[in-house]
Design an enzyme around this catalytic site. Structure first.
Site, PDB file in Angstrom:
ATOM      1  N   SER A  51       0.534  -1.584   0.353  1.00 17.35           N
ATOM      2  CA  SER A  51      -0.267  -0.005   0.435  1.00 17.35           C
ATOM      3  C   SER A  51       0.675   0.954  -0.197  1.00 17.35           C
ATOM      4  O   SER A  51       2.232   1.014   0.436  1.00 17.35           O
ATOM      5  CB  SER A  51      -0.916  -0.109   1.156  1.00 17.35           C
ATOM      6  N   ARG A 301      -0.782  -4.244  -7.508  1.00 16.36           N
ATOM      7  CA  ARG A 301      -1.778  -4.939  -6.431  1.00 16.36           C
ATOM      8  C   ARG A 301      -2.901  -3.880  -7.127  1.00 16.36           C
ATOM      9  O   ARG A 301      -3.139  -2.656  -7.285  1.00 16.36           O
ATOM     10  CB  ARG A 301      -1.811  -4.497  -5.296  1.00 16.36           C
ATOM     11  N   THR A 337      -6.957   1.226   4.328  1.00  8.04           N
ATOM     12  CA  THR A 337      -6.681   0.771   6.153  1.00  8.04           C
ATOM     13  C   THR A 337      -7.573   1.095   7.080  1.00  8.04           C
ATOM     14  O   THR A 337      -7.895  -0.393   7.600  1.00  8.04           O
ATOM     15  CB  THR A 337      -5.236   0.864   6.416  1.00  8.04           C
ATOM     16  N   CYS A 494      -1.098  -6.346 -17.324  1.00  6.29           N
ATOM     17  CA  CYS A 494      -0.476  -6.807 -16.309  1.00  6.29           C
ATOM     18  C   CYS A 494       1.103  -6.110 -15.918  1.00  6.29           C
ATOM     19  O   CYS A 494       2.065  -6.160 -16.537  1.00  6.29           O
ATOM     20  CB  CYS A 494       0.522  -8.717 -16.757  1.00  6.29           C
ATOM     21  N   CYS A 519       4.223 -13.685 -11.389  1.00  7.50           N
ATOM     22  CA  CYS A 519       2.508 -13.317 -11.037  1.00  7.50           C
ATOM     23  C   CYS A 519       3.283 -12.441  -9.574  1.00  7.50           C
ATOM     24  O   CYS A 519       3.565 -13.632  -8.474  1.00  7.50           O
ATOM     25  CB  CYS A 519       1.877 -14.727 -10.873  1.00  7.50           C
ATOM     26  N   CYS A 522      -1.520  -9.210  -8.502  1.00  8.06           N
ATOM     27  CA  CYS A 522      -2.238  -8.408  -8.158  1.00  8.06           C
ATOM     28  C   CYS A 522      -3.456  -8.338  -8.636  1.00  8.06           C
ATOM     29  O   CYS A 522      -4.124  -7.661  -8.225  1.00  8.06           O
ATOM     30  CB  CYS A 522      -1.815  -7.290  -9.140  1.00  8.06           C
ATOM     31  N   CYS A 525      -5.367  -8.916 -14.433  1.00  9.35           N
ATOM     32  CA  CYS A 525      -6.164 -10.116 -15.034  1.00  9.35           C
ATOM     33  C   CYS A 525      -7.165 -10.324 -15.254  1.00  9.35           C
ATOM     34  O   CYS A 525      -7.719 -10.380 -16.070  1.00  9.35           O
ATOM     35  CB  CYS A 525      -4.785 -11.190 -15.664  1.00  9.35           C
TER      36      CYS A 525
END
Length: 550
Positions: A51, A301, A337, A494, A519, A522, A525
């Site tokens: 984050s 992410r 958060t 991606c 990968c 995140c 896709c």
């Protein structure tokens, strides 16, 4: 295959992020006798957490009031300086704080690593005798004869790529609970199935997302201003059919966290979010901060951007959704958060009361009601049209309308429009023949970098001999539709270079290749593919990124 063993708990929590850990801590605060476990697919708590982050401490103050004095790493850097810049190609224009609603201020907030906050929260949970299981990926939801959730299967290991068991095969365990709390983060794979199973989105708008890409840099100490927070909008997204914005936070130890969020409802399939981020870093006012520094980490992410109108039904027989599994991000504030943590706390209170009353595996509708009557709802209703107004009217006019809507809701309780609708990010993608390819500058290796080198800074690792966790529903779809109709956007959206089209040098034939070992989890896709033919599923526990200080 071997028979699975089972472990019973009062409460099973899927996901060791801020929502899941807050749920666990609050459960033990309310009733220390409850048996509680937290499952985390990352190799350790915090390994998959990424984050910005600037944290509103409201929920943390409610959960652990003495956190500032108890060694919490987030207390190290309070926000001291707050800027919002509108960028053009070569200039910046500071936006006055006076034109922004009061809740947009970062006064009293803290900037630091959300991953490290989660590591600290896990220590607090374990001190209360919560059982925390990192490297335990939940792969399946278990249901009883009446269709209620009774737990999950986690810890399946040792399956070869062809689906056969290897010598070290482990069938996993059944983690059974009176209630199961799903805190998987944005676009969780089990949450996605539960939404369909229980029709949880029947009365809300579809969830929409942004893709956040982030780097950590060690910078010249002479340029470091601890607690300085910078947000940007405008360039470079103003040059493509898209919108988004950047952030740069001066955190502890001469380090800055910087990144770029691209709203995934962009129409132009040639938009390349990773390259937009690289362009943004080359803006003179961003580059000036980074020059002489060194990049130390990279990651990405998905971020919920649907707002209040996209919050689904939160309770169903045997389980609840909390945190980003449900989608409580305040998009204009770029904060989720505190709302995620509060939702977990409310879930814990409802669960503890139900277990005390002798209930189990029923629907905790009182939790759903508690969220909708809480400060989460009050906060998100103030900003519920900000994202759709920008999406509809573009960056400049949309920002003006969004600001007016937020001010009206703050002062008078109504906005410039009723709560607006969303369309899915996948459906927004247009045909490639409506657009020209975008020529992005080559990386200089100093400020901007190539994608595969960047992925190495996420410290991603997967067991190679395991089933590909990115499932292509129709093997013919990439060559029949995604490439000829949409120009192969998977090769661009991606942030880890997972998807590519490879041409055979001898035959000239093209094939679609999935580099699943790259990968970073995140989920872009799963969200953006225009045909919705790619499904993200959980790999073996412990696989994926290993984020330090993210």
């Amino acid at each position: 295959m071997s028979e699975r063993e089972s472990m019973p708990f009062d409460v099973v929590i899927v996901g060791g992020g801020p929502a899941g850990l807050s749920t666990a801590i609050r459960l033990k605060q309310v009733d220390p006798e409850l048996s509680v476990c937290v499952l985390e697919k990352g190799s350790e708590i915090g390994a998959h957490i990424l984050s910005g982050a600037v944290i509103d401490p409201r929920a943390l103050d409610e959960l652990l009031p003495t956190w500032r004095d108890d060694g919490c790493p987030m207390a190290e850097t309070p926000v001291t300086d707050n800027w919002h810049w509108h960028l053009t190609r070569g200039k910046k224009y500071a936006m006055p704080h006076l034109i922004m609603p009061p809740f947009m201020s970062n006064d009293g907030n803290y900037t630091g690593s959300l991953g490290n906050l989660c590591r600290w929260l896990a220590e607090q949970a374990e001190a209360l005798e919560v059982e925390v299981f990192p490297g335990f990926s939940a792969s399946e939801v278990l249901f009883d004869a009446n269709g209620a959730v009774r737990g999950v299967v986690a810890g399946v290991m040792g399956i070869a790529r062809d689906g056969t068991p290897k010598p070290d095969f482990e069938p996993g365990m059944e983690l059974l609970g009176k209630y199961t709390v799903f805190c998987e983060g944005a676009r969780g794979h089990l949450t996605k199935r539960l939404k369909a199973q229980f029709n949880l989105e029947a009365d809300c708008q579809p969830q929409i997302y942004g893709l956040g890409i982030k780097e950590l840099w060690d910078i010249d100490p002479d340029k470091h201003v601890p607690g300085r927070v910078i947000h940007t909008q405008g360039w470079p997204m103003s040059e493509s059919d898209s919108w988004g914005g950047g952030f740069l936070y001066h955190q502890a130890n001469n380090q800055v966290a910087l990144g770029f969020v691209t709203a995934l409802d962009y129409k132009n399939p040639y938009v390349f979010p990773f390259e937009e981020f690289q362009r943004w870093k080359q803006h003179p006012d961003i580059r000036a901060i980074l020059e002489g520094g060194k990049r130390v980490a990279y990651g990405a992410r998905a971020i919920n951007e649907g707002g209040w109108q996209s919050v689904p039904k939160l309770a169903f027989p045997g389980g609840v959704l909390a945190g980003c599994s449900a989608g409580f991000v305040n998009v204009p504030r770029i904060k989720g958060t505190h709302t995620a943590m509060k939702s977990g706390m409310l879930a814990a209170e409802a669960i503890a009361a139900a277990v005390k009353a002798g209930r189990e595996q029923d629907s905790l509708d009182e939790y759903d009601s508690a969220v909708r009557e809480s400060w989460i709802a009050k906060e998100l209703k103030l900003v519920q049209n900000a994202e759709p107004l920008v999406a509809k009217w573009g960056g400049e006019m949309g920002t003006i309308l969004a600001g007016a809507d937020m001010w009206l809701r703050t002062l008078f309780g109504f906005g410039v429009a009723k709560p607006m609708k969303h369309h899915t990010d996948a459906s927004a993608t247009q045909r490639a023949d409506h657009y020209r390819p975008i020529e992005y500058p080559k990386p200089d290796g100093v400020i901007s970098f190539d994608r595969l080198t960047s992925v190495s800074y996420s410290f991603t690792n997967h067991e190679e001999d395991q089933p590909v966790h990115l499932v292509l529903k129709n093997p013919d779809y990439p060559l029949e539709t995604e490439l000829p109709v949409y120009g192969g956007p998977s090769t661009r959206y991606c942030p880890a270079g997972v998807y590519e089209y490879v041409r055979n040098e001898d035959t000239g034939a093209m094939r679609f290749q999935i580099n699943s070992q790259n990968c970073v989890h995140c989920k872009t896709c799963d969200i953006k593919d225009p045909g919705q033919q790619i499904e993200w599923t959980a790999p073996e526990g412990g696989g994926g990124p290993n984020y330090p200080n993210m």
